[in-house]
Structure formats: structure tokens, C-alpha cells
Write a protein that holds these residues in place. Structure first.
Motif, mmCIF file in Angstrom:
data_model
loop_
_atom_site.group_PDB
_atom_site.id
_atom_site.type_symbol
_atom_site.label_atom_id
_atom_site.label_comp_id
_atom_site.label_asym_id
_atom_site.label_seq_id
_atom_site.Cartn_x
_atom_site.Cartn_y
_atom_site.Cartn_z
ATOM 1 N N LEU A 145 0.815 -1.214 0.000
ATOM 2 C CA LEU A 145 0.000 0.000 0.000
ATOM 3 C C LEU A 145 0.852 1.269 0.000
ATOM 4 N N ALA A 146 2.185 1.078 -0.073
ATOM 5 C CA ALA A 146 3.073 2.243 -0.112
ATOM 6 C C ALA A 146 4.321 1.855 -0.889
ATOM 7 N N TYR A 147 4.998 2.836 -1.447
ATOM 8 C CA TYR A 147 6.196 2.563 -2.242
ATOM 9 C C TYR A 147 7.248 3.632 -1.998
ATOM 10 N N GLU A 148 8.492 3.246 -2.164
ATOM 11 C CA GLU A 148 9.594 4.187 -1.981
ATOM 12 C C GLU A 148 9.919 4.867 -3.297
ATOM 13 N N SER A 149 10.278 6.118 -3.229
ATOM 14 C CA SER A 149 10.656 6.848 -4.420
ATOM 15 C C SER A 149 11.647 7.936 -4.011
ATOM 16 N N ASN A 150 12.889 7.813 -4.446
ATOM 17 C CA ASN A 150 13.939 8.807 -4.107
ATOM 18 C C ASN A 150 14.081 9.044 -2.609
ATOM 19 N N GLY A 151 13.985 7.999 -1.825
ATOM 20 C CA GLY A 151 14.179 8.170 -0.380
ATOM 21 C C GLY A 151 12.944 8.641 0.359
ATOM 22 N N SER A 152 11.863 8.924 -0.386
ATOM 23 C CA SER A 152 10.584 9.227 0.267
ATOM 24 C C SER A 152 9.669 8.015 0.085
ATOM 25 N N VAL A 153 8.675 7.912 0.942
ATOM 26 C CA VAL A 153 7.711 6.817 0.810
ATOM 27 C C VAL A 153 6.315 7.419 0.708
ATOM 28 N N TYR A 154 5.564 6.947 -0.291
ATOM 29 C CA TYR A 154 4.223 7.480 -0.529
ATOM 30 C C TYR A 154 3.153 6.423 -0.328
ATOM 31 N N PHE A 155 2.032 6.854 0.185
ATOM 32 C CA PHE A 155 0.869 5.974 0.311
ATOM 33 C C PHE A 155 0.232 5.857 -1.074
ATOM 34 N N ASP A 156 -0.065 4.618 -1.485
ATOM 35 C CA ASP A 156 -0.538 4.347 -2.836
ATOM 36 C C ASP A 156 -2.073 4.311 -2.858
ATOM 37 N N ILE A 157 -2.674 5.435 -3.268
ATOM 38 C CA ILE A 157 -4.138 5.548 -3.245
ATOM 39 C C ILE A 157 -4.801 4.507 -4.153
ATOM 40 N N ASN A 158 -4.234 4.293 -5.341
ATOM 41 C CA ASN A 158 -4.851 3.314 -6.260
ATOM 42 C C ASN A 158 -4.844 1.919 -5.664
ATOM 43 N N ALA A 159 -3.692 1.523 -5.102
ATOM 44 C CA ALA A 159 -3.610 0.183 -4.507
ATOM 45 C C ALA A 159 -4.613 0.055 -3.360
ATOM 46 N N TYR A 160 -4.767 1.130 -2.587
ATOM 47 C CA TYR A 160 -5.691 1.130 -1.449
ATOM 48 C C TYR A 160 -7.128 0.956 -1.932
ATOM 49 N N ASN A 161 -7.501 1.701 -2.946
ATOM 50 C CA ASN A 161 -8.876 1.588 -3.455
ATOM 51 C C ASN A 161 -9.114 0.256 -4.154
ATOM 52 N N GLU A 162 -8.076 -0.252 -4.848
ATOM 53 C CA GLU A 162 -8.241 -1.555 -5.516
ATOM 54 C C GLU A 162 -8.452 -2.667 -4.498
ATOM 55 N N ALA A 163 -7.976 -2.455 -3.272
ATOM 56 C CA ALA A 163 -8.179 -3.466 -2.219
ATOM 57 C C ALA A 163 -9.574 -3.340 -1.593
ATOM 58 N N GLY A 164 -10.443 -2.559 -2.226
ATOM 59 C CA GLY A 164 -11.837 -2.486 -1.761
ATOM 60 C C GLY A 164 -12.119 -1.338 -0.815
ATOM 61 N N ASN A 165 -11.230 -0.377 -0.743
ATOM 62 C CA ASN A 165 -11.443 0.765 0.145
ATOM 63 C C ASN A 165 -11.952 1.974 -0.633
ATOM 64 N N ASP A 166 -12.255 3.011 0.110
ATOM 65 C CA ASP A 166 -12.904 4.164 -0.491
ATOM 66 C C ASP A 166 -12.261 5.437 0.044
ATOM 67 N N TYR A 167 -11.128 5.848 -0.566
ATOM 68 C CA TYR A 167 -10.453 7.073 -0.139
ATOM 69 C C TYR A 167 -11.347 8.262 -0.479
ATOM 70 N N GLY A 168 -11.648 9.091 0.509
ATOM 71 C CA GLY A 168 -12.502 10.254 0.271
ATOM 72 C C GLY A 168 -13.856 10.132 0.954
ATOM 73 N N LYS A 169 -14.087 8.999 1.633
ATOM 74 C CA LYS A 169 -15.446 8.765 2.153
ATOM 75 C C LYS A 169 -15.812 9.678 3.325
ATOM 76 N N LEU A 170 -14.814 10.138 4.072
ATOM 77 C CA LEU A 170 -15.111 11.008 5.207
ATOM 78 C C LEU A 170 -15.531 12.397 4.734
ATOM 79 N N SER A 171 -14.746 12.937 3.820
ATOM 80 C CA SER A 171 -14.998 14.308 3.374
ATOM 81 C C SER A 171 -15.932 14.353 2.177
#
Ligand SMILES: [Zn+2]
Length: 495
Positions: A145-171
Motif C-alpha cells: 500500500l506504499a512505495y519508496e521513491s527517491n528516499g521518500s515513501v508514498y501511500f498508494d491511493i490506487n492500490a488502497y482503493n483496488e483493495a476495496g477501500n474508499d479514499y474520500g469517504k469522510l470528506s
């Protein structure tokens, strides 16, 4: 009695409050980023959750209240780029970042104490939980659900949603709309998707606050601390999460994504958000010159203020509106609150002096009895309706009318009966002091008393008990008592 209902941002309705493990309640509130003085918006948010903390305790819950201090990772602009807010101030003032943190943490605590806002049960800091945050980043990478890129790590929204989640549901944000709003150019970003957010950031050598990690020197993303600290102290799922409504997106949305990614469970059952402050109908902002600090309100030292207002006047003023409505500051409204608070606090003083006198042949006044019972109940009904303090305070003023009548001898205690009389007397004090957190303020010219009280604190800390007694007796000579409470030392009129 009506059950307690809380407006839940997640379900967009008032939900009946049912804790996961009653009588225990877990509550997390996003605390301040300590890079400048606490502002009035902060005060309103923390006063709201102080009220909830007090009320839940009053109705019998055992609350663990966690409110953090953000001392790293919150960047200028609230996004993934730019300087750290605290690091920036440290450079400007040529201080150690932790000196900035300490200075404004102290200021924050003073302001909270001024407004009679209780300290939380736990006040964790982001820098105190770096190990937990690094572990969380590792786990999110391991889960894909996250990946490294140039020494930073990012949360992967697409991977999260593909796993059946719903980013944005609170707001209630829709992914495509969010994508259209972002202006990053293809191929120029470290991110796979412009909506991905940093959970660990690579630090350049001149970045002041940085630590070793499996991805090199860096610092945690702003949203991660709350996920780690709430889970650590309240569990993977807990009852209430609060904050100002400006934190709904992206901060709280990201908290949900991180937590759900880590544990598979929705972390929070009731999301609560406080509304904004306005000044004379305009949004409070530095650029409009209408933003003032709590200290300016208390000293009256601002061009928009006619006079100074005491902390309890401000507290009373803020509590008159329910936390989900906008609250408008104006001299007229504050002056009206000052009058109202004076009447209330006068009632608080006299109610403590009332004594029941039995009278032979005194006839009960059923109409008044029913009216008082209704107002006592009405206070709870107001509070149970999503902390509608505006309704609760209206009922308190109905009770005040009877307190005044009793005091003026326009109403005989015997006509209420001893039971109701005692109930009125005790509940009035409990509503004012314990639930609303309103108390009598020593009158002006109390600088001497304030000074004596801080001496008392110092003597006490140094265990100089003979001097402690000396200060105590000075207070007694002024008709006051020093009260040693769990969290702090205060004074009150002798009862
Ligand atoms: Zn937070």
C-alpha cells in the motif's frame, strides 16, 4: 432520558453514542502544531472537546482522552512540499527547533489553563513516536500500500482503493474531482498518482529535523503521527476522533487510509468536527487583519476590540453556540455574553449560600416544581442532542430564575420540597462548574493574588511547607481558599 447523540461526519447524521467497551471511552483529538501562538480557532476546538470530556465523565464514562502535540512533519501549505513549519520558525529565530516547540507548547498550555480547559489524559508528541511511525511505513510497504521513491515513501491511493477501500469517504471527495484539481505535470513527480501522499519524506542536508530510516535520512509525513499514536494508546478501533473542520481533508482522510491499510479496520466510530470562527461576519484571517490572539482578547489590546474580556466571559460566549455552527466574534456579542455570564456567576455564588428551611403548613407549588424538573431535564436533553449548549444554557437560565427568587425570598424553599430544593442547588453548581467548566473569577485587582498563587506553586514544588501555610492563611484572610486539584492549583471563594 434521551440517549447521547453525536453528529458523525462519517455517516452524516446524528448517531446514538455507544462506546465499544462501556464504561470506557477512547477519544483522540488532533492537537496543535507548536510553531506559533495558539489562536482562537484552536481554543474553540479544544474547548468543545473539553466540554465533551467533562460531559462524558459527568454521565459516568471513564474517558481516556489523547490529544497530541505536532512537533515535526507538518509542512508549510499542509501538503507534501515545502519547509517544516517548526523548522522554518527555528531558522527565522535562529533557535533549535525544540526551543520553538517548547516555547509554543508552554504558550498553548497557558492558554488552555486560562480558559479552564482540562489537560488530556495523554499528550503524546510526534518526535516521541518515530519508531512507531517507521514501523508503520514498513508495514504499509509490505502490504503493497506504499512505495519508496527517491528516499521518500508514498501511500498508494490506487492500490488502497483496488483493495476495496474508499479514499474520500469522510470528506465526500470524489477521486476524479480531486485528480482534476491537482496540477502536477506528468513525469515530474516522485508519485505514481498525484493524490498519493507522503508517509516518509527524504530530507535534504539543510533540513533541520531528520532521522535515520531504512530509506535514508528523513522525517515522517504529517498524517502518520495521529494514526500511530491513536492506535498505540486507544487501540486499532476507538470511539471518538475530533478536530477542527479544516482537518477533515486531507488530514483525517489520510489517517483513515493509513489505519485501515495497516489493520483492515476502520479506526474511528464517531468523527466530530468543530466549525469556524468569524469576526464581524468575516472569516478570521491574518491577511484581513481581523485575527486576534487569546491574549489580545483578554487584554483588549487590538483595534477591533472595545475592551478586554475575561477568560470565563469568552468561554461562556463560545459555549452559547453549538460547536457545529459558525461563531461570530463582535464587541456587541461579547458584551452581551459578559452580562449573561455575570448573572450566571452571581447565581453560582448565591446558590451555594441557600439553605432549606422547613415550614409548617407550607404548600407545595406543583407548577413551579414541574417547571424546575423540566429545566433540569432540559439541560441534559440539550447536551444529549449533539452537545447543543445553546439549549442547555437556556435551561440553566430558567433554573437561575428560581435560584434568584429563592435568594430574594420571593419563593419559599418549602414550596419546592426538600428533595427538589437540594437537587436544584447541587445540579446548578454541577452544570456550571463541572459540565460547562465555568467558574467564578476573582475580581480585577487580583494581580497580588495571582502573584501569591504562583509563589504558593513554587513553595509547594520546593516542599517549603511552612511558607505554603503562610500563603494559605493570606488567602484565607481574603475570604478565599486555595484548592489543590488533580491537574493544577486554583483559588475560589470560601464555601
Ligand atoms: Zn491529527
Amino acid at each position: 432520558m434521551q440517549p447521547l447523540k453525536i453528529y458523525n461526519t462519517l455517516t452524516r447524521q446524528k448517531d446514538t453514542f455507544e462506546p465499544l467497551a462501556s464504561p470506557h471511552v477512547g477519544m483522540y483529538v488532533c492537537g496543535p502544531t507548536v510553531y506559533n501562538n495558539a489562536h482562537l480557532g484552536n481554543v474553540r476546538t479544544f474547548m468543545t472537546f473539553d466540554l465533551l470530556f467533562r460531559y462524558l465523565t459527568h454521565i459516568g464514562y471513564k474517558v481516556r482522552y489523547v490529544r497530541n502535540i505536532t512537533d515535526v512533519g507538518h509542512l508549510v501549505g499542509d501538503g507534501d512540499e515545502g519547509e517544516d513549519k517548526i523548522g522554518r520558525m527555528a531558522k527565522l529565530e535562529q533557535l533549535e527547533p525544540m526551543e520553538i516547540v517548547q516555547r509554543y507548547t508552554n504558550d498553548f498550555h497557558r492558554v488552555m489553563e486560562d480558559f479552564n480547559i482540562f489537560p488530556p489524559s495523554i499528550e503524546p508528541t510526534a518526535t516521541g513516536h518515530l519508531i512507531e511511525q517507521i514501523e508503520a511505513v514498513q508495514n504499509l510497504i509490505a502490504k503493497g500500500l506504499a512505495y519508496e521513491s527517491n528516499g521518500s515513501v508514498y501511500f498508494d491511493i490506487n492500490a488502497y482503493n483496488e483493495a476495496g477501500n474508499d479514499y474520500g469517504k469522510l470528506s465526500g471527495r470524489i477521486l476524479e474531482d480531486l485528480l482534476n484539481e491537482t496540477r502536477e505535470l506528468d513525469g515530474q513527480s516522485e508519485k505514481r498518482n498525484p493524490l498519493d501522499f507522503a508517509i516518509w519524506k527524504n530530507a535534504s542536508p539543510e533540513h533541520l529535523m531528520q532521522w535515520n530510516s531504512p530509506w535514508g535520512r528523513g522525517f515522517p509525513g504529517w498524517h502518520l503521527e495521529c494514526t500511530c499514536m491513536s492506535a498505540k494508546y486507544l487501540g486499532n478501533q476507538f470511539d471518538i476522533h475530533g478536530g477542527g473542520m479544516d482537518l477533515k481533508f486531507p488530514h483525517h482522510e489520510c489517517e483513515i487510509a493509513q489505519a485501515k491499510g495497516l489493520t483492515g479496520t476502520d479506526p474511528v466510530r464517531y468523527w466530530m468536527h468543530t466549525n469556524m470562527l468569524t469576526v464581524n461576519g468575516q472569516k478570521m484571517s491574518k491577511s484581513l487583519g481581523n485575527s486576534f490572539l487569546p491574549a489580545q482578547l483578554l487584554s483588549g489590546d487590538h483595534e477591533l476590540l472595545d475592551q478586554s474580556y475575561s477568560p470565563m466571559t469568552v468561554r461562556f460566549f463560545m459555549l452559547q453556540s453549538q460547536y457545529r455552527s459558525t461563531l461570530d466574534f463582535s464587541n456587541d456579542a461579547l458584551k452581551a455574553a459578559q452580562k449573561g455570564f455575570k448573572r450566571l456567576v452571581n447565581g453560582l455564588r448565591i446558590v451555594k449560600t441557600l439553605e432549606y428551611v422547613a415550614e409548617v403548613g407550607g404548600t407545595p407549588d406543583e407548577k413551579k416544581q414541574a417547571d424546575i424538573e423540566q429545566s433540569l431535564q432540559g439541560f441534559y436533553d440539550g447536551m444529549n442532542d449533539d452537545l447543543n449548549t445553546s439549549v442547555a444554557i437556556a435551561h440553566l437560565f430558567s433554573l437561575l430564575k428560581y435560584v434568584n427568587m429563592l435568594y430574594m425570598n420571593q419563593l419559599k424553599a418549602a414550596t419546592l420540597g426538600e428533595e427538589l430544593f437540594t437537587k436544584l442547588k447541587t445540579q446548578f453548581v454541577i452544570f456550571c462548574e463541572d459540565v460547562l467548566g465555568l467558574k467564578e473569577e476573582p475580581s480585577e485587582g487580583s494581580a497580588v493574588l495571582k502573584g501569591m498563587l504562583s509563589l504558593y506553586r513554587e513553595y509547594k514544588a520546593a516542599q517549603q511547607y511552612d511558607k505554603v501555610d503562610e500563603v494559605r492563611s493570606y488567602f484565607k484572610s481574603q475570604g478565599l481558599v486555595i484548592r489543590d486539584m488533580k491537574h493544577r492549583i486554583d483559588w475560589a471563594y470560601e464555601e
